[in-house]
Structures are given as structure tokens and as C-alpha cells.
Design an enzyme around this catalytic site. Sequence first.
Site, short mmCIF file in Angstrom:
data_model
loop_
_atom_site.label_atom_id
_atom_site.label_comp_id
_atom_site.label_asym_id
_atom_site.label_seq_id
_atom_site.Cartn_x
_atom_site.Cartn_y
_atom_site.Cartn_z
N GLY A 100 -17.48 -7.53 23.10
CA GLY A 100 -16.80 -6.25 23.27
C GLY A 100 -16.37 -5.65 21.95
O GLY A 100 -15.34 -6.07 21.38
N TRP A 102 -19.57 0.10 27.69
CA TRP A 102 -21.01 -0.17 27.48
C TRP A 102 -21.26 -1.61 27.06
O TRP A 102 -21.97 -1.86 26.09
CB TRP A 102 -21.62 0.80 26.45
CG TRP A 102 -21.50 2.24 26.79
CD1 TRP A 102 -20.71 3.16 26.20
CD2 TRP A 102 -22.20 2.93 27.84
NE1 TRP A 102 -20.86 4.38 26.81
CE2 TRP A 102 -21.78 4.26 27.82
CE3 TRP A 102 -23.15 2.54 28.80
CZ2 TRP A 102 -22.26 5.22 28.72
CZ3 TRP A 102 -23.62 3.49 29.68
CH2 TRP A 102 -23.18 4.81 29.63
N GLU A 106 -26.53 -1.21 19.10
CA GLU A 106 -26.65 -1.97 17.84
C GLU A 106 -26.81 -1.04 16.65
O GLU A 106 -27.53 -1.34 15.70
CB GLU A 106 -27.82 -2.96 17.90
CG GLU A 106 -27.53 -4.18 18.73
CD GLU A 106 -26.42 -5.03 18.14
OE1 GLU A 106 -26.04 -4.77 17.00
OE2 GLU A 106 -25.94 -5.93 18.83
N GLY A 120 -51.47 9.62 32.01
CA GLY A 120 -51.44 10.75 32.93
C GLY A 120 -50.33 10.59 33.96
O GLY A 120 -49.30 9.97 33.69
N SER A 158 -32.07 -8.30 25.83
CA SER A 158 -30.64 -8.00 25.64
C SER A 158 -29.79 -9.20 26.04
O SER A 158 -28.85 -9.56 25.33
CB SER A 158 -30.21 -6.83 26.54
OG SER A 158 -30.39 -5.62 25.90
N THR A 186 -26.91 3.38 16.12
CA THR A 186 -27.90 4.41 16.45
C THR A 186 -28.86 4.57 15.27
O THR A 186 -28.59 4.13 14.15
CB THR A 186 -27.23 5.77 16.72
OG1 THR A 186 -26.63 6.23 15.49
CG2 THR A 186 -26.14 5.68 17.80
N SER A 207 -19.93 4.25 17.14
CA SER A 207 -20.52 4.19 15.79
C SER A 207 -19.52 3.82 14.72
O SER A 207 -19.89 3.33 13.65
CB SER A 207 -21.15 5.55 15.44
OG SER A 207 -22.21 5.83 16.33
#
Length: 388
Positions: free
Chosen positions: A135, A167, A368, A344, A96, A370, A143
Site C-alpha cells: 500500500g 488501487w 509502477e 479486424g 501482477s 506512469t 505519482s
Amino acid sequence: MTPDTRTPDFLELDGLLTDDERHVRDAVGRFVDERVLPIIADCFEHERFPTELVSEMAALGLFGPTFKDYGCAGLSNIAYGLIMQELERGDSGLRSFASVQSGLVMYPIHRYGSAEQKERWLPALARAEKVGCFGLTEPDGGSDPGTMKTHARKSAGDWVLNGAKMWITNGTVADVAVVWARTDDGVRGFLVEKGTPGYTARDIHHKFSLRASVTSELFFDDCRVPERNRLPEAAGLSAPLSCLTQARYGIAWGAIGAAQACYREALTFAEQRTLFGQTLIHKQIIQQRLADMLRRITTAQLLAWQLGRLKDQDRMHHTQVSLAKWNNVRMALDVAREARDLLGAGGISVEQVPVRHMLNLESVITYEGTETIHQLIVGRQITGVEAF
Ligand code: TGC
Ligand code: FAD
């Protein structure tokens, strides 16, 4: 030749790479093995981005590596993809960081910036003396960036920004934020420097995903930005969307690295764990699950390689990137969940890699674009009908 089921490289894609591409992949792979893997579980557990690795990444030439100028290496797009693959084999947080610095900060400055902006920022960003963030997403929904509320109004030769972004990877550590805002002439991009009055950033905590990555909110409160900090060639929503294409391309490769790490650990475990008198690899269902992981990784590798070829030939379409981001991240998330289960109870510990990758990939499948957004982008390409 016996197919390589370990790396895995089942279809001998290694043979399709140039010597330079192999060299880059191996150098980044060594960096990840020696410098990232020993510390990354601890970083994830304690919600810490390993800042100390950034200068080493810069020394390896991992920022803006496809640019031919401003001190960058001029590598192929396949080499760039392999860098992303190796970094994400370490952790999605590291990939990222590199995606944002290269695809979302250096790319818009390189493509849409003035000569002065390029001279000022690109060499410093390549050397990671400066860090950037991007940003676009806002609190009311990421979206549909076409409905962004952040706006910029002209005032005495400057721009005055108001609004918020949410975010945002690297928000609080960034020296410069590439900020997209609505103006009377449509969407425009601005370089907002740390310390500009009216610009603040604050970290988002309590994440159970991408814990080894900084994620922030940005606030603009009558933030005055000079005209020379506007990206002069960026006009309209297609400018930020073109940056997303670059980052999505890298993610399509990066996801393969995360899946490889999970597959390898599941395979080693199945070879060593004895249950009902035999190691797990003797069980049909375990073999079927490992074979399915290998099948998924192999098809994702082929997809990424052909996408890289198209990009190197300047023929890549952004809907092809959507298909690849959707397919490869879904593949990696499914492989990580399978591997987590195959281990497990031990699989729930961050001392094993699958649960960390699995949790990280929950962000990667959301950011980037959904999975649903990429399905709708491909659907629109098939039908010509917009169904967002
Ligand atoms: P739409 O009408 O489709 O497009 C407007 C104009 O842009 C062009 N275009 C693109 N150009 C280049 N690359 C792309 N991917 C493009 N997609 C569209 C398009 O041709 C058109 O051009 P023109 O000249 O005709 O004006 O716009 P829309 O408003 O209908 O939006 C469509 C939609 C939903 C696909 C778009 O809004 C979208 O992609 N939404 C998802 C938003 C998103 O992905 N946000 C990501 C934020 S950044 C992030 O998550 C970073 S994570 C970082 C990390 O790795 O840590
Ligand atoms: P929303 O857009 O509100 O979507 C909510 C749900 O609705 C989703 O399931 C979505 O698939 C679904 N949906 C949306 N539209 C439709 C439709 N038409 N039909 C059916 N379903 C639909 N953004 C940046 O700008 N810069 C960054 O650096 C950045 N870094 C990030 C880092 C992390 C760790 C994360 C998690 C996100 C980051 N993002 C960044 C934001 C990211 O791009 C957005 O989260 C993403 O675009 C989705 O936006 P949203 O979260 O607001 O969800």
C-alpha cells in the site's frame, strides 16, 4: 541459422541464456500454456482472479525466486525476468500477483525486516500459504508518494495508523499489507495483518483492465500496530521506492510476454485470412506491420536481457529500470493495439488475446510509475534538473 520469427527470438537471445534459465522459462511457459490460457479469457470476462493457480505457481517456485534463503530457489535475475515474461504472456493479472508477492512484499521484508519478521513471513509467502499486498498509492494521487497523507503516530509503544490507500493489487485477499505511512521521523513501513482492528479493505469494481486481478482500497481508522510489525531497517521514501525498482524490473520483462502473445496471434491470422484473393501476408502493409512488431519486440528483449545482466552484477541503476519499463510497456501496448486492429472485428472479442492484453496494458503503463513519470526520471538523470 534461420532467425526465429515465431517465438519471436530474432536475434537468438536463447543462446545467451544459461541452461537453468531456459529450463525455468520452459517450465513456466508450459504452466501458462496448459493451465492459464484455457481459462484466462473467462476469468477476464467474469472479473475473476484464478486463485486455484496460486498453489501451482508456488510449487513451481515463482514467489521470491531470486532469494537464496527462506526456502527460495536463488535464481538469477534473468531467470526471474523470464518467469515474468511467461506469466504475462498468459495475463498481466497473473504477473501482477507474482510481482506484488515477490517484489513488493517479500523484497521489503527481506531487505528491511527483522529476523523475526523474515522467519515468520518469508517461507509462508514463498509457499503462498500467505498472500501480501503493498500500500503506497493514495486516493489524492499516486505519482507523488512523498506527499502521502496516511500517517502513523507512536502511542504507548504501538503505532496508530490513519489514512487510506487506493488501487492496491490483492488488497482484500492479502493476509499482510506492507503499508507506508508518514511519521514524525519521515516515511516508515508497517506490516498490517488482516483482521487488525481499524484495518479494512474493499474491492474496486467496474475496471475494464486487469479484470483477472483483485484491486482494492485499504482503510486505516485508528489502526493499532505493534512496534514489532514496523520494518526496522526502512527509513525514508527511498525504502518504498527501492521496492518499486524490483517490480518495475519484472514489468520490463513481463511486457515482452504480452507483446509476444499478440504478435503470434496477428501472424497466424495474417497467414490464414484470405482477402482480395490472397492471404494477408502477401500485402506489403501487413508485412510492414508485422516487421515493425518484430523490431519492437526484439529491441525490448535486448534491453531486458542487458538490464538483467546489470542486475545480476549488482550494477543496475533505478533510472535504467525506468527507461526499460517505459520502453517495453509502450512497445507492448503499441503491439497489442496493432494486433487488435489487424484481426479486424474478431479482434474486439476476448476470445482473441490482443484486446485483453491491450486493456491490461493500460493499467501496466499507469502503475509502477506512469509513462510520464519514467520520462521525467530519465530526463532528470540526463539534465540533473528535477521537472516533476
Ligand atoms: P526522490 O528525491 O527522487 O527520491 C527520494 C529518495 O529515494 C531514492 N530513489 C530511489 N531508490 C531506489 N529506487 C528508486 N526507484 C528510487 N527513486 C528514488 C532517491 O535517491 C532518494 O534517496 P535519498 O537517499 O537521497 O533520500 O523522491 P521524489 O519525492 O522526488 O519522487 C520522485 C518520483 C516521482 C520519481 C517518485 O515519487 C516516483 O517514482 N513516483 C511514482 C510512484 C509509483 O511508481 N508508484 C507505484 C505504486 S506501487 C504499484 O503501482 C504497484 S502495481 C503492482 C502490480 O504489478 O500489480
Ligand atoms: P496521478 O498521480 O494522479 O497522475 C495523473 C496524471 O498526471 C497521469 O497521467 C500522470 O502521468 C500525470 N502526471 C503526474 N505527475 C506529472 C508531472 N509532474 N508532470 C506531468 N504529468 C504528470 N499502487 C500501490 O501502491 N500498490 C498496488 O498494488 C497498486 N496496484 C495497482 C493496480 C492497478 C490495476 C492500477 C491501475 C494501479 C495500481 N496502483 C497500485 C496505483 C498506481 O501505482 C498509480 O495509479 C500510479 O502510480 C499513478 O497514480 P494515480 O493513478 O493517482 O495518477
